[in-house]
Design an enzyme around this catalytic site. Structure first.
Site, PDB file in Angstrom:
ATOM      1  N   VAL A   2      43.347  33.244  41.492  1.00 53.25           N
ATOM      2  CA  VAL A   2      42.220  32.443  41.969  1.00 53.25           C
ATOM      3  C   VAL A   2      42.455  31.987  43.409  1.00 53.25           C
ATOM      4  O   VAL A   2      41.594  32.151  44.281  1.00 53.25           O
ATOM      5  CB  VAL A   2      41.985  31.218  41.043  1.00 53.25           C
ATOM      6  CG1 VAL A   2      40.944  30.277  41.632  1.00 53.25           C
ATOM      7  CG2 VAL A   2      41.548  31.682  39.662  1.00 53.25           C
ATOM      8  N   ASP A  50      51.886  28.114  49.268  1.00 53.78           N
ATOM      9  CA  ASP A  50      52.529  28.327  47.965  1.00 53.78           C
ATOM     10  C   ASP A  50      53.988  27.914  48.115  1.00 53.78           C
ATOM     11  O   ASP A  50      54.564  28.069  49.198  1.00 53.78           O
ATOM     12  CB  ASP A  50      52.423  29.803  47.543  1.00 53.78           C
ATOM     13  CG  ASP A  50      52.568  29.978  46.041  1.00 53.78           C
ATOM     14  OD1 ASP A  50      51.589  30.373  45.385  1.00 53.78           O
ATOM     15  OD2 ASP A  50      53.668  29.688  45.516  1.00 53.78           O
ATOM     16  N   LEU A  80      35.221  33.795  38.785  1.00 55.52           N
ATOM     17  CA  LEU A  80      35.529  35.192  39.087  1.00 55.52           C
ATOM     18  C   LEU A  80      36.358  35.859  37.993  1.00 55.52           C
ATOM     19  O   LEU A  80      37.136  35.218  37.301  1.00 55.52           O
ATOM     20  CB  LEU A  80      36.223  35.316  40.438  1.00 55.52           C
ATOM     21  CG  LEU A  80      37.360  34.365  40.809  1.00 55.52           C
ATOM     22  CD1 LEU A  80      38.653  34.887  40.255  1.00 55.52           C
ATOM     23  CD2 LEU A  80      37.413  34.212  42.303  1.00 55.52           C
ATOM     24  N   GLU A 136      39.058  38.874  36.976  1.00 54.91           N
ATOM     25  CA  GLU A 136      40.103  39.693  37.578  1.00 54.91           C
ATOM     26  C   GLU A 136      39.603  41.127  37.690  1.00 54.91           C
ATOM     27  O   GLU A 136      38.902  41.624  36.819  1.00 54.91           O
ATOM     28  CB  GLU A 136      41.372  39.646  36.727  1.00 54.91           C
ATOM     29  CG  GLU A 136      42.099  38.342  36.901  1.00 54.91           C
ATOM     30  CD  GLU A 136      43.358  38.262  36.068  1.00 54.91           C
ATOM     31  OE1 GLU A 136      43.895  39.310  35.679  1.00 54.91           O
ATOM     32  OE2 GLU A 136      43.796  37.130  35.821  1.00 54.91           O
ATOM     33  N   LYS A 143      32.985  24.688  33.580  1.00 55.35           N
ATOM     34  CA  LYS A 143      33.984  25.766  33.617  1.00 55.35           C
ATOM     35  C   LYS A 143      34.523  26.074  32.214  1.00 55.35           C
ATOM     36  O   LYS A 143      34.516  27.218  31.765  1.00 55.35           O
ATOM     37  CB  LYS A 143      35.128  25.361  34.553  1.00 55.35           C
ATOM     38  CG  LYS A 143      36.302  26.296  34.548  1.00 55.35           C
ATOM     39  CD  LYS A 143      35.944  27.667  35.088  1.00 55.35           C
ATOM     40  CE  LYS A 143      36.990  28.693  34.707  1.00 55.35           C
ATOM     41  NZ  LYS A 143      36.794  29.984  35.291  1.00 55.35           N
ATOM     42  N   LYS A 180      30.546  43.599  23.855  1.00 53.39           N
ATOM     43  CA  LYS A 180      31.273  44.842  23.613  1.00 53.39           C
ATOM     44  C   LYS A 180      32.379  44.557  22.603  1.00 53.39           C
ATOM     45  O   LYS A 180      33.294  43.782  22.867  1.00 53.39           O
ATOM     46  CB  LYS A 180      31.860  45.323  24.949  1.00 53.39           C
ATOM     47  CG  LYS A 180      32.491  46.649  24.927  1.00 53.39           C
ATOM     48  CD  LYS A 180      31.703  47.651  25.794  1.00 53.39           C
ATOM     49  CE  LYS A 180      32.255  49.064  25.683  1.00 53.39           C
ATOM     50  NZ  LYS A 180      31.877  49.811  24.517  1.00 53.39           N
ATOM     51  N   CYS A 203      42.861  33.620  30.887  1.00 53.77           N
ATOM     52  CA  CYS A 203      41.838  32.566  30.865  1.00 53.77           C
ATOM     53  C   CYS A 203      41.300  32.260  29.467  1.00 53.77           C
ATOM     54  O   CYS A 203      41.441  31.135  28.984  1.00 53.77           O
ATOM     55  CB  CYS A 203      40.694  32.944  31.787  1.00 53.77           C
ATOM     56  SG  CYS A 203      41.272  33.217  33.466  1.00 53.77           S
ATOM     57  N   LYS A 215      43.701  30.693  26.709  1.00 53.22           N
ATOM     58  CA  LYS A 215      44.164  29.369  27.152  1.00 53.22           C
ATOM     59  C   LYS A 215      43.004  28.367  27.216  1.00 53.22           C
ATOM     60  O   LYS A 215      43.124  27.229  26.772  1.00 53.22           O
ATOM     61  CB  LYS A 215      44.809  29.547  28.530  1.00 53.22           C
ATOM     62  CG  LYS A 215      45.091  28.284  29.301  1.00 53.22           C
ATOM     63  CD  LYS A 215      45.869  28.594  30.573  1.00 53.22           C
ATOM     64  CE  LYS A 215      45.016  29.090  31.724  1.00 53.22           C
ATOM     65  NZ  LYS A 215      44.233  28.098  32.424  1.00 53.22           N
TER      66      LYS A 215
HETATM   67  C1  UGA Z   1      37.175  35.402  32.637  1.00 62.05           C
HETATM   68  C2  UGA Z   1      35.691  35.074  32.911  1.00 62.05           C
HETATM   69  O1  UGA Z   1      34.893  36.233  32.660  1.00 62.05           O
HETATM   70  C3  UGA Z   1      35.499  34.622  34.359  1.00 62.05           C
HETATM   71  O2  UGA Z   1      34.138  34.227  34.563  1.00 62.05           O
HETATM   72  C4  UGA Z   1      36.414  33.425  34.623  1.00 62.05           C
HETATM   73  O3  UGA Z   1      36.299  32.980  35.978  1.00 62.05           O
HETATM   74  C5  UGA Z   1      37.850  33.828  34.355  1.00 62.05           C
HETATM   75  O4  UGA Z   1      37.972  34.248  32.983  1.00 62.05           O
HETATM   76  C6  UGA Z   1      38.721  32.623  34.614  1.00 62.05           C
HETATM   77  O5  UGA Z   1      38.533  31.588  33.972  1.00 62.05           O
HETATM   78  O6  UGA Z   1      39.522  32.656  35.584  1.00 62.05           O
HETATM   79  P1  UGA Z   1      38.780  37.487  33.106  1.00 62.05           P
HETATM   80  O7  UGA Z   1      39.798  36.752  32.289  1.00 62.05           O
HETATM   81  O8  UGA Z   1      39.172  38.096  34.398  1.00 62.05           O
HETATM   82  O9  UGA Z   1      37.542  36.512  33.437  1.00 62.05           O
HETATM   83  O10 UGA Z   1      38.250  38.672  32.198  1.00 62.05           O
HETATM   84  P2  UGA Z   1      36.900  39.097  31.454  1.00 62.05           P
HETATM   85  O11 UGA Z   1      36.287  40.213  32.189  1.00 62.05           O
HETATM   86  O12 UGA Z   1      36.063  37.943  31.170  1.00 62.05           O
HETATM   87  O13 UGA Z   1      37.513  39.654  30.080  1.00 62.05           O
HETATM   88  C7  UGA Z   1      38.269  38.819  29.222  1.00 62.05           C
HETATM   89  C8  UGA Z   1      38.668  39.557  27.978  1.00 62.05           C
HETATM   90  O14 UGA Z   1      37.545  39.774  27.137  1.00 62.05           O
HETATM   91  C9  UGA Z   1      39.277  40.932  28.209  1.00 62.05           C
HETATM   92  O15 UGA Z   1      40.372  41.114  27.342  1.00 62.05           O
HETATM   93  C10 UGA Z   1      38.146  41.900  27.883  1.00 62.05           C
HETATM   94  O16 UGA Z   1      38.603  43.155  27.461  1.00 62.05           O
HETATM   95  C11 UGA Z   1      37.462  41.139  26.759  1.00 62.05           C
HETATM   96  N1  UGA Z   1      36.040  41.501  26.588  1.00 62.05           N
HETATM   97  C12 UGA Z   1      35.146  41.233  27.562  1.00 62.05           C
HETATM   98  C13 UGA Z   1      35.619  42.061  25.401  1.00 62.05           C
HETATM   99  O17 UGA Z   1      36.426  42.308  24.469  1.00 62.05           O
HETATM  100  N2  UGA Z   1      34.297  42.354  25.241  1.00 62.05           N
HETATM  101  C14 UGA Z   1      33.385  42.095  26.210  1.00 62.05           C
HETATM  102  O18 UGA Z   1      32.182  42.394  25.985  1.00 62.05           O
HETATM  103  C15 UGA Z   1      33.814  41.533  27.395  1.00 62.05           C
END
Ligand code: UGA
Length: 471
Positions: free
Chosen positions: A15, A34, A156, A158, A227, A274, A283, A286
């Protein structure tokens, strides 16, 4: 307005580093701080410690001009108008967020304040954290009129973090007076006015000068809740569709069709429906636990979140059983594993379902050959190569002579593999796909036994099975 503001960003993790580079990209002067000296030294040399699209290019664009790196928080605070705190808030043993890094940084910042500053929480923190930060700063002798604490959560993802930052659905600023609001609005003005999108070298994305992102100004407490509630809601959506996928398996329906049907309702929307092997990452797991803990502390029963967590754990277990049902026993079986990262497009393996599953396969006596386009180095640090675990140079090497191929991460390159080549590379043409990357009918036609999530199992068509075995 075209105000260049001097901003310190404390913490250079996913972040912090993305925010720092993007603030520079929209024209501000940024000091990224940092306390990890080796990380700062690497960044000063232009090395990017994380795998993130567009980040190396933007860092190269602004390094030594609009962005600098330092370990000196005192100096960075002194020179900045706004200090964004983006340090880690790991999960403590109770499930609550461990705020000791935020606490320590707040005290250090306080000791360097001699004129007005705004301290902005960017880390994911529980409601009331802004009040704690204020208290810590006041305890260190800083008069109330010399600082404000605001909350500016980041949404955002990752892998697409830079584009998410520069082309957001919304920008949320939580402030308790307009002095703080004015400075934060000025920081985001290049985005909210649409000015940034007119630049010829702007990073392309969904937003444009005529469709600039909205800015929502709320109280600090509301921003903190937004958030946690956003992440918890998205995790809930995933757990929901995962249970529906289990229903589909029992009923013989295809969850992809069901998802499309549900997601076409504008009130629900197609994203995050999905089905798979459960959510992971730094994220969702936690934040769901932390939000549940916050609710508990405030006397609110949020049992729904416990269920979201249970379903997520169960989804991994079901996948494990599915692999076992395809192989009968694990001992001595060779498994090709595609994917280690918690999702495609990142090298992050924190709370990755793939890592848990591989550990279980190994425990059951399987021999694993794993491949991931970006996350192998990180994985080797926690699961070093051994007699039963090796890392392959590509997907075909991982599949070579395997009793089954497992897909655990949704990398696009896996969806584009040469299926005929995979077929004759594998010892048995069995694919267990935890991410539903392939069309199940096409897989059966090509001679695969293809098991996926929430879709009827595919058995190979006899002729196809034979013809594809021929090199
Ligand atoms: C997530 C949120 O999407 C962001 O908006 C947020 O800012 C971020 O956490 C955070 O708090 O910093 P991120 O952890 O990068 O982002 O990943 P996601 O794309 O949200 O995916 C999270 C998990 O859910 C992954 O393991 C992904 O494979 C899974 N997922 C996602 C599914 O199993 N099905 C879906 O339809 C979407």
């Amino acid at each position: 307005m075209n105000e260049k503001i001097t901003i310190a960003v404390v913490g250079s993790g996913y972040v912090g580093l993305v925010a720092a580079v993007c603030f520079a990209e929209i024209g501000h002067q940024v000091i990224c701080v940092d306390n990890d000296e080796s990380k700062i030294a690497a960044l000063m040399n232009g090395q990017v410690p994380i795998y993130e699209e567009c980040l190396p290019e933007l860092l190269a664009r602004h390094r030594n001009t609009l962005i600098e790196f330092t370990t000196d928080l005192h100096d960075a605070t002194r020179r900045s108008q706004a200090i964004f705190v983006a340090v880690g808030t790991p999960q403590s043993q109770t499930g609550s967020a461990d705020l000791s890094y935020v606490d320590a940084v707040a005290s250090q910042i306080a000791r360097s304040i001699t004129e007005y500053k705004i301290i902005v929480e960017k880390s994911t923190v529980p409601v009331y954290t802004n009040e704690w930060i204020s208290r810590v700063i006041e305890r260190n002798g800083v008069p109330r009129e010399l600082f404000d604490v605001a909350s500016n959560p980041e949404f955002l993802r990752e892998g697409t973090a830079v584009v998410d930052f520069l082309h957001p659905d919304r920008i949320v600023i939580g402030v308790d007076n307009d002095r703080a609001g004015k400075l934060l609005r000025a920081i985001y003005e290049p985005l909210t006015s649409g000015r940034y999108y007119q630049a010829v070298d702007a990073v392309p994305g969904a937003r444009s000068a005529s469709e600039a992102p909205p800015l929502l100004q709320t109280s600090t407490k509301a921003a903190e809740l937004i958030k946690h509630a956003s992440n918890a809601f998205l995790a809930m959506k995933i757990s929901f569709i995962n249970v529906v996928s289990n229903l589909c398996e029992a009923a013989g329906a295809d969850v992809e069709e069901v998802s499309r049907g549900i997601g076409s309702d504008e009130r629900i929307g197609p994203k995050f429906l999905k089905a798979g092997i459960g959510y992971g990452g730094s994220c969702f797991p936690k934040d769901v636990a932390a939000f549940r803990y916050v609710a508990e502390q405030l006397g609110v029963d949020f049992g729904l979140l416990r269920e979201v967590e249970n379903i997520n754990a169960e989804q991994k277990r079901r996948f494990f059983l599915k692999v076992r049902s395809a192989l009968w026993t694990f001992r001595g079986k060779k498994l090709g594993v595609l994917g280690l990262a918690f999702k495609g497009g990142t090298d992050d393996i924190r709370e990755s379902p793939a890592i848990d599953l591989i550990s279980q396969f190994l425990k059951e006596g399987a021999i694993v050959s794993a491949y991931d386009p970006a996350a192998m180095e990180r994985t080797k640090q926690i699961l070093p190569p051994s007699g039963t675990l090796s890392y392959a140079k590509d997907a075909y090497e991982a599949a070579s002579d395997a009793d089954a191929l497992l897909i655990l991460t949704d990398w696009q390159e896996f969806a584009e593999l040469d299926l005929d080549r995979l077929h004759y590379t594998l010892r048995y043409p069995i694919i267990v796909d935890g991410r539903n990357l392939f069309d199940r009918t096409a897989m059966a036609q090509r001679g695969f036994t293809y098991l996926s999530v929430g879709r009827p199992g595919g058995t190979p068509q006899k002729d196809a099975a034979l013809s594809h075995k021929l090199p």
